[in-house]
Design a protein around this motif. Structure first.
Motif: not given
Length: 352
Positions: A1-23
């Motif tokens: 199964m696949t689900r579609k995400y907006s570019a803005a959603q994914l940018r926010a998710i990835v940035a949030g994880v990386l910031e918690r990882a120390g960036s």
């Protein structure tokens, strides 16, 4: 199964994880924008599915958040730089910015970037150059588990070692050639494995050196803990280009080459040997513009071949994909999404 995400959603998710990882917030946004742009361009292999590996590499100590380039040699139009295992999306852009400035000042620049963590889609750096009217050529090696078999060989001995050329075309979108020297990118095998798909014959060999269409042989350990391998494109020709990328991107930059047994470390270290030329300072700008456009027009007048929609130039499929995916969203399979959620949990970031 696949689900579609907006570019803005994914940018926010990835940035949030990386910031918690120390960036830093800025670094997190830069890397997130780069990964999502790869998805938008149709290259899911270099997109947000890389996030779990980045998080693992940070936690292992092989990827250094907030690192920048160190200048090892400044010879004007000759630069030797070290990425200090920083995010490739950051140190690669820093290196290109410095090299482009030199090329515009002197007419050309040869830049050797060593020890960058995964640079991502190399075409991004060529796009930076052509926006300034510069020609760019890139040879890149990959310091990670060897996943590509040499022509005539039966196991992995080196990485997917990408090659890229960007050429500005007056009044038109640029020519942008960017490809792995393996028949397909390793990340595309990860995507196919996560989606439960088989791949084309002639792409892979299994852990015993036998042809297979199962992408899992280069994604998860097989019998005896061994992996299979990707094959080079174009048989001996792609293999030869891969060796050139290893020698130039790896040996000449000071990054190093791969000549050791595989290990399980998650970091992906790249070396990039880059040549930049400013046609305006070469004295051939008028002829270049005239002849380049004449050739492009000539090539594209070729009638469509059987089963083809017509001739395209390198870079066109990516631009078409960006328009479509910006409008329709980016599809992620359930396994890739689960891996992103798990990566967030490792650093205390809730992904929803």
């Amino acid at each position: 199964m696949t689900r579609k995400y907006s570019a803005a959603q994914l940018r926010a998710i990835v940035a949030g994880v990386l910031e918690r990882a120390g960036s830093s917030a800025e670094e997190s946004r830069t890397v997130a924008e780069n990964l999502v742009l790869a998805n938008l361009s149709g290259h899911d292999s270099h997109g947000v599915g890389m996030l779990p590996r980045y998080v693992d590499a940070v936690l292992e100590g092989g990827l250094h958040p907030n690192a920048g380039i160190a200048v090892k040699l400044d010879g004007g139009s000759l630069l030797a730089l070290d990425g200090q295992r920083g995010f490739g999306q950051v140190v690669g852009a820093q290196a290109m910015t410095l090299a482009m400035q030199r090329a515009q000042e002197t007419g050309s620049c040869v830049m050797a970037l060593a020890n960058a963590h995964h640079l991502g889609r190399i075409g991004h750096f060529a796009e930076m150059a052509v926006e300034r009217g510069l020609v760019s050529i890139h040879f890149v090696n990959v310091q990670s588990r060897p996943v590509v078999a040499p022509f005539g060989g039966g196991d992995g001995r080196y990485g997917t070692n990408p090659f890229c050329v960007g050429i500005p075309l007056p009044g038109q979108p640029p020519f942008l050639l960017d490809f792995a020297t393996s028949r397909v990118a390793q990340g595309k095998m990860r995507v196919a494995h996560n989606e439960g798909r088989q791949v084309e014959p002639g792409t892979l060999i299994d852990e015993k050196g036998r042809p297979t269409t199962n992408p899992g042989v280069v994604v998860v350990p097989q019998s005896g803990g061994l992996f299979g391998a990707l094959l080079s494109f174009g048989e001996h020709k792609g293999y030869g280009m891969a060796v050139a990328c290893e020698l130039l991107g790896g040996a000449l930059t000071g990054t190093g080459t791969w000549h050791q047994p595989a290990d399980s470390r998650r970091a992906v270290i790249n070396g990039m040997f880059t040549i930049l030329v400013d046609p305006r300072k070469l004295g051939t700008q008028e002829a270049f513009a005239r002849e380049a456009l004449a050739f492009v027009e000539w090539v594209k007048q070729s009638p469509p071949g059987a089963g083809s929609e017509g001739v395209m130039l390198a870079g066109e499929p990516e631009r078409r994909a960006r328009r479509q995916r910006e409008a329709e969203g980016i599809a992620l399979d359930d396994q890739t999404w689960a891996e992103i959620v798990a990566a967030g949990a490792k650093v205390g970031a809730a992904v929803a």
